[in-house]
Design a protein around this motif. Structure first.
Motif, mmCIF file in Angstrom:
data_model
loop_
_atom_site.group_PDB
_atom_site.id
_atom_site.type_symbol
_atom_site.label_atom_id
_atom_site.label_comp_id
_atom_site.label_asym_id
_atom_site.label_seq_id
_atom_site.Cartn_x
_atom_site.Cartn_y
_atom_site.Cartn_z
ATOM 1 N N THR A 53 -68.312 10.453 -41.657
ATOM 2 C CA THR A 53 -69.156 9.209 -42.270
ATOM 3 C C THR A 53 -68.219 8.323 -43.238
ATOM 4 O OG1 THR A 53 -71.167 10.324 -42.122
ATOM 5 C CG2 THR A 53 -71.178 8.294 -43.421
ATOM 6 N N GLU A 54 -67.604 8.987 -44.167
ATOM 7 C CA GLU A 54 -66.825 8.347 -45.008
ATOM 8 C C GLU A 54 -65.164 8.143 -44.253
ATOM 9 O OE1 GLU A 54 -67.090 7.927 -48.516
ATOM 10 O OE2 GLU A 54 -69.253 8.380 -47.740
ATOM 11 N N LEU A 55 -65.196 8.601 -43.127
ATOM 12 C CA LEU A 55 -63.803 8.043 -42.420
ATOM 13 C C LEU A 55 -64.242 6.694 -41.696
ATOM 14 C CD1 LEU A 55 -61.139 8.927 -41.199
ATOM 15 C CD2 LEU A 55 -62.240 9.762 -39.212
ATOM 16 N N MET A 56 -65.468 6.673 -41.143
ATOM 17 C CA MET A 56 -65.895 5.449 -40.691
ATOM 18 C C MET A 56 -65.654 4.301 -41.751
ATOM 19 S SD MET A 56 -66.843 3.368 -38.325
ATOM 20 C CE MET A 56 -67.050 4.502 -36.953
ATOM 21 N N ARG A 57 -66.345 4.730 -42.813
ATOM 22 C CA ARG A 57 -66.724 3.634 -44.069
ATOM 23 C C ARG A 57 -65.205 3.184 -44.308
ATOM 24 N NH1 ARG A 57 -70.591 4.567 -48.736
ATOM 25 N NH2 ARG A 57 -72.062 4.584 -47.068
ATOM 26 N N PHE A 58 -64.318 4.050 -44.745
ATOM 27 C CA PHE A 58 -63.086 3.558 -45.241
ATOM 28 C C PHE A 58 -61.951 3.379 -43.843
ATOM 29 C CE2 PHE A 58 -65.142 5.499 -48.955
ATOM 30 C CZ PHE A 58 -65.078 4.697 -49.795
ATOM 31 N N GLY A 59 -62.355 4.007 -43.125
ATOM 32 C CA GLY A 59 -61.063 4.121 -42.160
ATOM 33 C C GLY A 59 -60.999 2.677 -41.411
ATOM 34 N N GLY A 60 -61.885 1.932 -41.423
ATOM 35 C CA GLY A 60 -62.061 0.710 -40.989
ATOM 36 C C GLY A 60 -61.266 -0.491 -41.503
ATOM 37 N N LEU A 61 -60.917 0.012 -42.893
ATOM 38 C CA LEU A 61 -59.993 -0.876 -43.612
ATOM 39 C C LEU A 61 -58.464 -0.776 -42.835
ATOM 40 C CD1 LEU A 61 -60.394 0.305 -47.254
ATOM 41 C CD2 LEU A 61 -61.280 -1.520 -46.190
ATOM 42 N N SER A 62 -58.322 0.298 -42.168
ATOM 43 C CA SER A 62 -56.795 0.132 -41.176
ATOM 44 C C SER A 62 -56.915 -1.177 -40.078
ATOM 45 C CB SER A 62 -56.774 1.536 -40.516
ATOM 46 O OG SER A 62 -57.826 1.875 -39.481
ATOM 47 N N SER A 63 -58.069 -1.424 -39.964
ATOM 48 C CA SER A 63 -57.898 -2.777 -39.002
ATOM 49 C C SER A 63 -57.826 -3.901 -39.582
ATOM 50 C CB SER A 63 -59.283 -2.626 -38.137
ATOM 51 O OG SER A 63 -60.410 -2.902 -38.888
ATOM 52 N N ILE A 64 -57.866 -4.101 -40.697
ATOM 53 C CA ILE A 64 -57.782 -5.460 -41.534
ATOM 54 C C ILE A 64 -56.351 -6.047 -41.291
ATOM 55 C CG2 ILE A 64 -57.731 -6.553 -43.794
ATOM 56 C CD1 ILE A 64 -60.124 -4.824 -44.860
ATOM 57 N N PRO A 65 -55.335 -5.509 -41.398
ATOM 58 C CA PRO A 65 -54.020 -6.097 -41.049
ATOM 59 C C PRO A 65 -54.054 -6.749 -39.740
ATOM 60 C CG PRO A 65 -53.635 -3.921 -42.290
ATOM 61 C CD PRO A 65 -55.127 -4.070 -41.787
ATOM 62 N N LEU A 66 -54.406 -5.891 -38.572
ATOM 63 C CA LEU A 66 -54.320 -6.517 -37.395
ATOM 64 C C LEU A 66 -55.188 -7.711 -37.100
ATOM 65 C CD1 LEU A 66 -53.011 -6.506 -34.606
ATOM 66 C CD2 LEU A 66 -55.222 -4.717 -33.931
ATOM 67 N N ALA A 67 -56.395 -7.490 -37.958
ATOM 68 C CA ALA A 67 -57.564 -8.775 -38.017
ATOM 69 C C ALA A 67 -56.845 -10.091 -38.423
ATOM 70 C CB ALA A 67 -58.827 -8.335 -38.640
ATOM 71 N N LEU A 68 -56.118 -9.749 -39.663
ATOM 72 C CA LEU A 68 -55.604 -10.916 -40.298
ATOM 73 C C LEU A 68 -54.427 -11.437 -39.381
ATOM 74 C CD1 LEU A 68 -55.351 -9.638 -44.012
ATOM 75 C CD2 LEU A 68 -56.953 -11.345 -42.981
ATOM 76 N N PHE A 69 -53.702 -10.687 -38.578
ATOM 77 C CA PHE A 69 -52.776 -11.051 -37.436
ATOM 78 C C PHE A 69 -53.457 -11.809 -36.476
ATOM 79 C CE2 PHE A 69 -50.310 -10.625 -33.513
ATOM 80 C CZ PHE A 69 -49.237 -10.821 -34.153
ATOM 81 N N ALA A 70 -54.597 -11.377 -36.038
ATOM 82 C CA ALA A 70 -55.415 -12.378 -35.140
ATOM 83 C C ALA A 70 -55.628 -13.755 -35.652
ATOM 84 C CB ALA A 70 -56.591 -11.457 -34.711
ATOM 85 N N LEU A 71 -56.051 -13.739 -36.805
ATOM 86 C CA LEU A 71 -56.738 -14.838 -37.408
ATOM 87 C C LEU A 71 -55.252 -16.002 -37.600
ATOM 88 C CD1 LEU A 71 -59.273 -13.754 -39.970
ATOM 89 C CD2 LEU A 71 -59.651 -14.879 -37.791
ATOM 90 N N TRP A 72 -54.387 -15.386 -37.980
ATOM 91 C CA TRP A 72 -53.053 -16.331 -38.023
ATOM 92 C C TRP A 72 -52.499 -16.631 -36.682
ATOM 93 C CZ3 TRP A 72 -47.246 -14.264 -37.464
ATOM 94 C CH2 TRP A 72 -46.484 -15.138 -38.118
ATOM 95 N N GLN A 73 -52.865 -16.108 -35.704
ATOM 96 C CA GLN A 73 -52.499 -16.595 -34.266
ATOM 97 C C GLN A 73 -53.507 -17.852 -33.906
ATOM 98 O OE1 GLN A 73 -49.931 -15.701 -32.541
ATOM 99 N NE2 GLN A 73 -49.538 -13.994 -34.075
ATOM 100 N N TRP A 74 -54.491 -17.833 -34.532
ATOM 101 C CA TRP A 74 -55.481 -19.113 -34.618
ATOM 102 C C TRP A 74 -54.784 -20.403 -34.500
ATOM 103 C CZ3 TRP A 74 -61.137 -18.859 -36.448
ATOM 104 C CH2 TRP A 74 -62.037 -19.918 -35.844
ATOM 105 N N ARG A 75 -54.238 -20.841 -33.484
ATOM 106 C CA ARG A 75 -53.539 -22.085 -33.359
ATOM 107 C C ARG A 75 -54.433 -22.927 -32.145
ATOM 108 N NH1 ARG A 75 -50.993 -18.261 -30.995
ATOM 109 N NH2 ARG A 75 -49.843 -18.542 -29.045
ATOM 110 N N VAL A 76 -53.803 -24.072 -32.238
ATOM 111 C CA VAL A 76 -54.540 -25.012 -31.126
ATOM 112 C C VAL A 76 -53.599 -24.897 -29.916
ATOM 113 C CG1 VAL A 76 -55.055 -27.458 -30.569
ATOM 114 C CG2 VAL A 76 -55.333 -26.632 -32.692
ATOM 115 N N ALA A 77 -54.218 -24.138 -28.682
ATOM 116 C CA ALA A 77 -53.196 -24.157 -27.690
ATOM 117 C C ALA A 77 -54.097 -24.950 -26.463
ATOM 118 C CB ALA A 77 -53.340 -22.634 -27.429
ATOM 119 N N GLY A 78 -55.064 -25.618 -26.839
ATOM 120 C CA GLY A 78 -55.852 -26.419 -26.141
ATOM 121 C C GLY A 78 -56.767 -27.242 -27.006
ATOM 122 N N SER A 79 -58.129 -27.436 -26.587
ATOM 123 C CA SER A 79 -59.135 -28.076 -27.253
ATOM 124 C C SER A 79 -59.696 -27.051 -28.211
ATOM 125 C CB SER A 79 -60.254 -28.644 -26.300
ATOM 126 O OG SER A 79 -61.177 -29.093 -27.157
#
Length: 435
Positions: free
Chosen positions: A267-293
């Protein structure tokens, strides 16, 4: 995707995985309609749902979470299948289709005694168990193939990170086998299956999260994933999501699978382990660029997925007791993943030899589905604050106060709206597949 590879992917054997995922969602939608009606004030009192509600819930959860999510992951794994390995893909698909068919038909062939344990609820019948085993074998075989196959480049920059998701699923299956070997067959069945799937179920969520984040990266660029900005960071950040699998080893080593310490550890692994995905999530948002409309399908799916996934994450920290705030939390997270997969599947259709979907209808579908699900989880969270218990239906919910009734009514209305959005997804996808 690489333009050179698109023509090769047009007749790719990955197509049946997408079809299986869509069919699983269709089946889950039929059961979800009955589930929503069974919990909606006034309407739910018309039907004797006591046993059927639980049986339908078991099948609905397995179709909408386990089979849909893993079929989409297997779709991405098989996109990198080497030409000489198509037989393995076909075998894995046959196993998965057979398992799914058995899971759906089991309630009508005598399987009963539902257990609403977390992650993989079951019907206590050998037929239902065999369906789960066959589906797991099919997915596991596809994951093995992806892990040991050379990268073919169909997924461009995402291909290595997708391989990491196959590694996570295989690790989950190993943990499941280890847990099964530890648990005694005596004692209440509900406790047995709860402990059996508790640890593996937690780990599997990290694989789903990784694939969702990779879909975000693709959606942020409207599918233009060959040349990513900061591409050299992608695989490193994706590897961070695997850290929880390593942290699970001390839990497995120190505690018995049936112990409270093991349960709390995961349970604690799920609660705090999810923090490991934050850097990749920020990377995904950084890729948010206009590649079309800006009004593209990809951008609409990304916004909706991000909104629902974030809502589910926030609600996770608001859980107190066993009430409907819990399903509000995981519905937000699950629907966030589903919306990302829906958006990415629209993009994959023409690359798998199907017709291009209607952009206008796809955008409307994503908006309607996300709006309905947001209403759904707000209603659940509101009612949970008044103590409405989870996994109950009809009069068993004990809706005595006006706020409780209003919250569950909002839940029911949102559920019906999201069902309309789900039906639209099936219509858009099936029209494109037929053409």
């Amino acid at each position: 995707m690489q333009s050179q590879s698109l023509s090769k992917a047009g007749s790719h054997p990955a197509r049946p995985w997408l079809v299986l995922g869509v069919l699983a969602l269709a089946g889950a939608g039929l059961f979800s309609l009955l589930l929503v009606l069974s919990r909606t004030p006034v309407i739910g009192a018309w039907f004797p749902w006591a046993d059927f509600f639980r049986t339908a819930l078991v099948v609905h959860v397995n179709l909408s979470v386990l089979i849909w999510f893993l079929s989409f992951s297997a779709l991405l794994w098989s996109l990198d299948t080497a030409p000489g390995q198509k037989g393995i893909t076909r075998t894995s698909q046959c196993l998965a289709y057979a398992g799914t068919g058995i899971i759906v038909l089991a309630p009508f062939l005598g399987a009963a005694d539902p257990l609403l344990n977390n992650y993989v609820p079951v019907l206590q019948h050998p037929l239902f168990y065999s369906g789960l085993v066959l589906f797991a074998a099919g997915v596991g075989l596809q994951a093995l193939q992806r892990l040991f196959s050379a990268n073919k480049g169909y997924l461009g920059s995402l291909t290595t990170a997708v391989r990491l998701s196959s590694l996570m699923v295989l690790a989950t299956l190993l943990v499941l086998a280890f847990t099964w070997s530890q648990l005694p067959m005596t004692g209440p069945a509900e406790s047995y299956f709860e402990f059996l799937f508790w640890g593996p179920g937690h780990l599997l969520q990290f694989s789903h999260t990784l694939v969702m984040l990779l879909a975000w990266i693709a959606l942020a660029g409207s599918g233009a994933i060959v040349q990513l900005r900061g591409q050299r960071w992608l695989n490193t950040l994706a590897s961070l999501v695997l850290i929880p699998a390593l942290l699970a080893l001390p839990i497995l080593w120190q505690f018995e699978a049936s112990s409270i310490d093991s349960r709390l550890g995961f349970t604690e692994l799920m609660r705090f382990g999810g923090l490991s995905s934050i850097p990749l999530a920020l990377f995904a948002l950084w890729q948010w660029r206009v590649a079309g409309s800006e009004a593209s399908i990809g951008h609409r799916a990304l916004i909706c997925s991000l909104l629902l996934f974030a809502s589910g994450g926030v609600l996770g920290f608001m859980i107190e007791g066993i009430n409907v705030v819990i399903p509000a939390h995981y519905h937000g997270s699950i629907v966030g993943v589903t919306l990302a997969f829906m958006g990415f599947s629209y993009y994959l259709l023409p690359h798998l030899g199907f017709a291009t979907p209607s952009a206008q209808w796809a955008r409307w579908q994503l908006t309607i589905y996300a709006s309905g699900q947001l209403m759904h989880i707000i209603g659940l969270a509101w009612s949970g604050g008044y103590g409405v218990q989870r996994k109950t239906a009809g009069a068993a919910q004990g809706l005595d106060q006006l706020p409780e009734i209003a919250g569950m009514a909002l839940m029911g209305a949102g559920g019906l709206v999201s069902i309309i959005g789900g039906l639209l997804y099936l219509i858009v996808m099936l029209r494109a597949m037929r053409r």
